[in-house]
Design a protein around this motif. Structure first.
Motif, PDB file in Angstrom:
ATOM      1  N   TRP A 143      72.814  42.402   0.869  1.00 48.01           N
ATOM      2  CA  TRP A 143      70.851  42.626   1.021  1.00 48.01           C
ATOM      3  C   TRP A 143      70.083  43.540   1.103  1.00 48.01           C
ATOM      4  CZ3 TRP A 143      67.675  41.159   6.012  1.00 48.01           C
ATOM      5  CH2 TRP A 143      66.545  40.145   5.685  1.00 48.01           C
ATOM      6  N   ASN A 144      69.660  43.295  -0.556  1.00 47.91           N
ATOM      7  CA  ASN A 144      68.744  44.672  -1.204  1.00 47.91           C
ATOM      8  C   ASN A 144      67.287  44.146  -0.958  1.00 47.91           C
ATOM      9  OD1 ASN A 144      70.846  47.140  -1.595  1.00 47.91           O
ATOM     10  ND2 ASN A 144      71.575  45.453  -2.386  1.00 47.91           N
ATOM     11  N   ALA A 145      66.227  45.291  -0.979  1.00 44.11           N
ATOM     12  CA  ALA A 145      65.031  44.974  -1.677  1.00 44.11           C
ATOM     13  C   ALA A 145      64.628  44.918  -3.008  1.00 44.11           C
ATOM     14  CB  ALA A 145      63.313  45.883  -0.715  1.00 44.11           C
ATOM     15  N   LEU A 146      64.144  43.958  -3.485  1.00 40.97           N
ATOM     16  CA  LEU A 146      62.888  43.554  -4.843  1.00 40.97           C
ATOM     17  C   LEU A 146      61.847  44.794  -4.547  1.00 40.97           C
ATOM     18  CD1 LEU A 146      63.990  40.237  -5.666  1.00 40.97           C
ATOM     19  CD2 LEU A 146      65.302  42.481  -7.012  1.00 40.97           C
ATOM     20  N   ASN A 147      61.154  44.328  -3.500  1.00 37.83           N
ATOM     21  CA  ASN A 147      59.835  44.726  -3.891  1.00 37.83           C
ATOM     22  C   ASN A 147      59.583  45.300  -1.596  1.00 37.83           C
ATOM     23  OD1 ASN A 147      57.054  45.073  -2.528  1.00 37.83           O
ATOM     24  ND2 ASN A 147      56.014  43.417  -3.991  1.00 37.83           N
ATOM     25  N   PRO A 148      59.780  46.732  -1.993  1.00 35.69           N
ATOM     26  CA  PRO A 148      59.578  47.072  -0.036  1.00 35.69           C
ATOM     27  C   PRO A 148      58.409  47.239  -0.128  1.00 35.69           C
ATOM     28  CG  PRO A 148      61.155  49.009  -2.063  1.00 35.69           C
ATOM     29  CD  PRO A 148      60.336  47.884  -2.593  1.00 35.69           C
ATOM     30  N   GLY A 149      57.231  46.792  -0.324  1.00 34.08           N
ATOM     31  CA  GLY A 149      56.382  46.201   0.401  1.00 34.08           C
ATOM     32  C   GLY A 149      56.180  44.903   0.681  1.00 34.08           C
ATOM     33  N   THR A 150      57.361  44.070   0.254  1.00 31.82           N
ATOM     34  CA  THR A 150      56.977  43.155   1.140  1.00 31.82           C
ATOM     35  C   THR A 150      58.152  42.539   2.205  1.00 31.82           C
ATOM     36  OG1 THR A 150      57.130  41.851  -0.944  1.00 31.82           O
ATOM     37  CG2 THR A 150      57.793  40.460   1.047  1.00 31.82           C
ATOM     38  N   GLY A 200      64.948  33.851 -12.154  1.00 34.34           N
ATOM     39  CA  GLY A 200      64.906  33.139 -11.655  1.00 34.34           C
ATOM     40  C   GLY A 200      63.204  33.797 -11.112  1.00 34.34           C
ATOM     41  N   SER A 201      63.744  35.386 -10.755  1.00 37.33           N
ATOM     42  CA  SER A 201      62.678  36.670 -10.099  1.00 37.33           C
ATOM     43  C   SER A 201      61.090  36.981 -11.408  1.00 37.33           C
ATOM     44  CB  SER A 201      63.577  37.822  -9.824  1.00 37.33           C
ATOM     45  OG  SER A 201      63.827  37.624  -8.816  1.00 37.33           O
ATOM     46  N   LEU A 202      60.381  35.482 -11.210  1.00 43.27           N
ATOM     47  CA  LEU A 202      59.511  36.056 -11.945  1.00 43.27           C
ATOM     48  C   LEU A 202      58.431  36.887 -11.380  1.00 43.27           C
ATOM     49  CD1 LEU A 202      58.018  35.055 -14.620  1.00 43.27           C
ATOM     50  CD2 LEU A 202      56.946  33.229 -12.924  1.00 43.27           C
ATOM     51  N   GLY A 203      58.659  36.864 -10.510  1.00 47.70           N
ATOM     52  CA  GLY A 203      57.385  38.404  -9.508  1.00 47.70           C
ATOM     53  C   GLY A 203      57.676  39.618  -9.882  1.00 47.70           C
ATOM     54  N   GLN A 204      58.896  39.698 -10.336  1.00 47.70           N
ATOM     55  CA  GLN A 204      59.491  40.950 -10.347  1.00 47.70           C
ATOM     56  C   GLN A 204      59.027  41.446 -12.201  1.00 47.70           C
ATOM     57  OE1 GLN A 204      59.842  43.001  -8.345  1.00 47.70           O
ATOM     58  NE2 GLN A 204      60.155  40.605  -6.592  1.00 47.70           N
ATOM     59  N   VAL A 205      58.640  40.786 -12.668  1.00 50.19           N
ATOM     60  CA  VAL A 205      58.222  41.086 -14.411  1.00 50.19           C
ATOM     61  C   VAL A 205      57.193  42.100 -14.456  1.00 50.19           C
ATOM     62  CG1 VAL A 205      57.428  39.598 -16.298  1.00 50.19           C
ATOM     63  CG2 VAL A 205      59.302  38.965 -14.769  1.00 50.19           C
TER      64      VAL A 205
END
Length: 511
Positions: free
Chosen positions: A299-306, A379-384
């Motif tokens: 498990w790793n963070a895509l957005n550490p702010g989340t 599918g990680s649209l939020g990271q675009v």
């Protein structure tokens, strides 16, 4: 004859027409029927046991025949064509190729003598083998064909799948190789060719109805049993964590708590496991849908702010130790995508799922398969990110982003209150909402360009809010209809991730 027959076999399927011994199809008419059906289906040759059967098939069918005789001997484990008289009977019956067990085991007649007899009758010789050492010896002796027939059958437990490595190693010796033994599906037969086989021989999956029926019956019974069993499911988000007992598409019981602090610590894992403490004994497998990047149980963070996840946190391993059961872990949006595909608005179509909540996530289901990608990012649209490569879509249009923008504008930093203000006619609130919806609409159109799914399912706490849905639809109407995705809104609501990961855990347990 040798060259022309091998050319006929090369790149083709050989069907072994050997019914279950003493079964209802173990008769000469049935074997002839199998042979004719195999011919009509595209087989290049047949493998037939017993001289009488070979003679009957040779009379009725024009395909080349690999003949064998099976015997159960008290003095030797060798069963396939062990005697010179067996070779003679097969040759007289019309076999074009005669196969013998050429494994390095105690036998009544030496392999060299059997080969000489086959040569004496002008037939091609095939060696049924179990090891690469035997293949080397068989080619050195002059066998025309080697088969991987005996791999897994000369000692110890029999593997479930075929021995593709043996195929590749045998082909490296340079002769004609037939892949045989547990090639029970078209995909496995194709894999044999790709592994180097010149031809593939399949039998049980085609001519042993009892075996095939048993495979299907067991699979159906296992799936039905799993369908009726309960799965423990977790949905771990940036602000809240859900634990539930799930059976199929039904959530039987649930708990909701704020996501504990100190993510990834021993105490954190203890707190997550404790959510299910009084459910012990009610489940056999658990699924975890978690925000961030989940791959191979790490498990790793895509957005550490989340959610600030320590690098390479062992999500599956830590929970498996505490819950004492297998763990299936996926990204929360990918799990929700699977839930909507199986039971919700996806309706088992090719689809993309986009969740707009405190963050923005997504998942893809194409061709009936959840697409995770090589790194788990699919599918990680939020990271675009935009053209400048600085801010992500999640930074600009998520629930957190809208609340932050509202706070900076002097409005309450809360998406629910923001939507209420927009509905009441507050101009600034309306602009914040419309701007976020327009950015997400552009992302959905780009997603349509890239993947072209039949439907885009939008979910999440923000995504299912009527004010957001109205704003999103207004923005989508500005795009050309050829590019505009077919947007439907999620049917499972906040339970999509729980239901999706529950089903994935059940599938994993069945398979």
């Amino acid at each position: 004859m040798t060259t022309s027959l091998l050319d006929t076999l090369r790149g083709g399927l050989i069907v072994s027409c050997q019914p279950v011994d003493n079964g209802p199809l173990d008769s000469i008419p049935a074997i002839v029927g199998f042979a004719l059906a195999a011919r009509d289906g595209g087989a290049r040759a047949l493998r037939i046991e017993g001289a009488d059967n070979v003679a009957a098939v040779a009379k009725a069918c024009d395909l080349p025949i690999i003949g064998i005789v099976k015997r159960d001997l008290s003095t030797s484990p060798v069963r396939i064509t062990p005697y010179i008289e067996d070779v003679a009977a097969l040759a007289a019956a019309g076999a074009h190729v005669i196969a013998v067990d050429a494994t390095l085991r105690e036998r009544p007649v030496a392999v060299a003598e059997l080969l000489a007899a086959i040569r004496g009758y002008g037939r091609l010789a095939m060696a049924d083998l179990s090891t690469i050492e035997e293949a080397y010896a068989a080619f050195a002796m002059g066998f025309d064909i080697v088969g991987t027939t005996m791999s897994g059958y000369t000692g110890g437990s029999t593997p479930d799948g075929p021995d593709l490595a043996f195929v590749t190693a045998s082909k490296a010796l340079g002769g004609f190789v037939v892949a045989e033994g547990r090639y029970n599906s078209p995909s496995l037969a194709a894999a044999a060719i790709l592994a180097g086989a010149d031809a593939v021989c399949a039998g049980s999956a085609i001519t042993r109805t009892e075996h095939v029926t048993g495979w299907f019956a067991k699979a159906v019974a296992d799936a039905d049993r799993r369908r009726g069993e309960t799965v423990l499911a977790f949905d771990i988000g940036g602000t809240k964590t859900l634990a539930a007992l799930v059976r199929g598409e039904t959530v039987i019981d649930r708990r909701l708590v704020p996501t504990p602090p100190d993510v990834g610590s021993a105490g954190w894992f203890d707190a997550i496991a404790d959510m299910a403490a009084d459910w012990r004994g009610e489940y056999h497998v658990a699924g975890v849908a978690a925000t961030g990047l989940v791959r191979d149980g790490l498990w790793n963070a895509l957005n550490p702010g989340t959610l600030a996840i320590p690098p390479d946190t062992s999500l599956s391993g830590e929970l498996a130790r505490r819950l004492n059961c297998p763990i299936v872990a996926r990204n929360d949006a990918q799990a929700a995508a699977w839930g909507e595909y199986q039971f919700g608005a996806g309706q088992q179509r090719d689809m993309a799922f986009v969740t707009v909540s405190s963050g923005i996530g997504g998942g893809l289901v194409l061709g009936g398969r959840l697409v995770e990608g090589a790194r788990g990012l699919a599918g990680s649209l939020g990271q675009v990110q935009g053209s400048k490569g600085d801010l992500r879509l999640e930074d600009l249009a998520s629930g957190f982003a809208m609340a932050a923008t509202a706070g900076e504008a002097g409005l309450p930093a809360d998406t629910r209150l923001l939507f209420d203000a927009a509905k009441a006619g507050n101009t600034m609130a309306g602009k914040i909402l419309d701007r976020a919806a327009a950015r997400i609409a552009t992302g959905l159109v780009d997603l349509q360009r890239l993947v072209d799914p039949q439907a885009v399912v939008v979910g999440g706490g923000v995504g299912l809010a009527p004010a957001f849905q109205a704003a999103l639809n207004r923005s989508l109407e500005l795009f050309d209809t050829a590019l505009r995705p077919h947007v439907v809104f999620a049917a499972l609501g906040a339970d999509a991730g729980l239901i999706g990961i529950g089903h994935l855990a059940q599938q994993s347990d069945v398979m």
